[in-house]
Design a protein around this motif. Structure first.
Motif, PDB file in Angstrom:
ATOM      1  N   ALA A 113     -19.024 -35.066  -0.267  1.00  0.00           N
ATOM      2  CA  ALA A 113     -18.763 -33.944  -1.175  1.00  0.00           C
ATOM      3  C   ALA A 113     -19.948 -33.635  -2.073  1.00  0.00           C
ATOM      4  O   ALA A 113     -19.791 -33.072  -3.148  1.00  0.00           O
ATOM      5  CB  ALA A 113     -17.530 -34.252  -2.014  1.00  0.00           C
ATOM      6  N   TYR A 126     -22.389 -31.470  -1.652  1.00  0.00           N
ATOM      7  CA  TYR A 126     -22.462 -30.012  -1.736  1.00  0.00           C
ATOM      8  C   TYR A 126     -21.024 -29.519  -1.879  1.00  0.00           C
ATOM      9  O   TYR A 126     -20.190 -29.757  -1.008  1.00  0.00           O
ATOM     10  CB  TYR A 126     -23.132 -29.468  -0.473  1.00  0.00           C
ATOM     11  CG  TYR A 126     -23.238 -27.972  -0.390  1.00  0.00           C
ATOM     12  CD1 TYR A 126     -23.895 -27.245  -1.375  1.00  0.00           C
ATOM     13  CD2 TYR A 126     -22.693 -27.282   0.680  1.00  0.00           C
ATOM     14  CE1 TYR A 126     -24.000 -25.870  -1.296  1.00  0.00           C
ATOM     15  CE2 TYR A 126     -22.795 -25.900   0.769  1.00  0.00           C
ATOM     16  CZ  TYR A 126     -23.450 -25.207  -0.225  1.00  0.00           C
ATOM     17  OH  TYR A 126     -23.554 -23.836  -0.152  1.00  0.00           O
ATOM     18  N   SER A 127     -20.725 -28.883  -2.984  1.00  0.00           N
ATOM     19  CA  SER A 127     -19.333 -28.567  -3.343  1.00  0.00           C
ATOM     20  C   SER A 127     -18.500 -27.917  -2.244  1.00  0.00           C
ATOM     21  O   SER A 127     -17.329 -28.259  -2.081  1.00  0.00           O
ATOM     22  CB  SER A 127     -19.298 -27.713  -4.609  1.00  0.00           C
ATOM     23  OG  SER A 127     -19.734 -28.480  -5.697  1.00  0.00           O
ATOM     24  N   THR A 141      -8.200 -28.097  -4.499  1.00  0.00           N
ATOM     25  CA  THR A 141      -8.358 -27.914  -5.939  1.00  0.00           C
ATOM     26  C   THR A 141      -7.178 -28.539  -6.680  1.00  0.00           C
ATOM     27  O   THR A 141      -7.352 -29.278  -7.657  1.00  0.00           O
ATOM     28  CB  THR A 141      -8.483 -26.420  -6.281  1.00  0.00           C
ATOM     29  OG1 THR A 141      -9.612 -25.889  -5.573  1.00  0.00           O
ATOM     30  CG2 THR A 141      -8.653 -26.202  -7.764  1.00  0.00           C
ATOM     31  N   LYS A 194     -13.373 -37.328  -6.970  1.00  0.00           N
ATOM     32  CA  LYS A 194     -14.736 -37.047  -6.543  1.00  0.00           C
ATOM     33  C   LYS A 194     -15.638 -37.962  -7.352  1.00  0.00           C
ATOM     34  O   LYS A 194     -15.672 -37.883  -8.579  1.00  0.00           O
ATOM     35  CB  LYS A 194     -15.089 -35.578  -6.803  1.00  0.00           C
ATOM     36  CG  LYS A 194     -16.451 -35.178  -6.272  1.00  0.00           C
ATOM     37  CD  LYS A 194     -16.672 -33.690  -6.461  1.00  0.00           C
ATOM     38  CE  LYS A 194     -17.985 -33.236  -5.885  1.00  0.00           C
ATOM     39  NZ  LYS A 194     -18.183 -31.790  -6.060  1.00  0.00           N
TER      40      LYS A 194
END
Length: 145
Positions: A41, A43-44, A64, A74
């Motif tokens: 993760a 790179y978003s 989300t 994360k």
């Protein structure tokens, strides 16, 4: 009786199935991430795309919401890169990481001290999102500075 040996194709299919890449699955985000151990993760957009390729009916809001509800974490544990972990797995994996850091940096903390630190970190995580700096502040009194 000998053990069966997988052909190259069978091994390929087994690997793809383990990574949820043969067919799309109907799984909640947290369970999918748990099945994968971790999901890159850094790179978003990456975890959104990775989950979209694996999960039937996946929408951006699903990840989300899982992050907001703290079902998925994360964090940096592997290779100093951001990954997604299930909240359940994260505490165990962080425990291994802390043990590896102890060995790497030669800390000889007594087990009761480590257990107290583990409880403090667990409590902080249960009360909401904890930043790296907040964790550092939490353990600083133990290590001095």
């Amino acid at each position: 009786m000998s053990e069966p040996v997988l052909t190259r194709r069978e091994l390929n299919r087994a690997t793809l199935a383990r990574q949820l890449l043969l067919v799309r699955h109907r799984l909640p985000v947290g369970r999918a991430v748990e099945r994968l151990c971790a999901l890159q993760a850094q790179y978003s957009p990456s975890p959104y795309l990775a989950l979209w390729t694996r999960l039937d009916g996946f929408e951006r809001e699903h990840l989300t919401r899982a992050l907001e509800r703290r079902q998925v974490v994360k964090a940096t544990l592997f290779r100093l890169t951001l990954h997604l972990f299930s909240a359940r797995d994260y505490l165990a994996l962080a425990g291994f990481w802390i043990a590896a850091q102890r060995m790497l940096f030669g800390s000889d903390l007594p087990r009761p001290t480590i257990e107290v630190l583990a409880r403090q970190v667990d409590e902080a995580a249960r009360n909401g999102r904890v930043t790296h700096n907040e964790l550092y502040d939490l353990v600083r009194p133990t290590f001095g500075e």
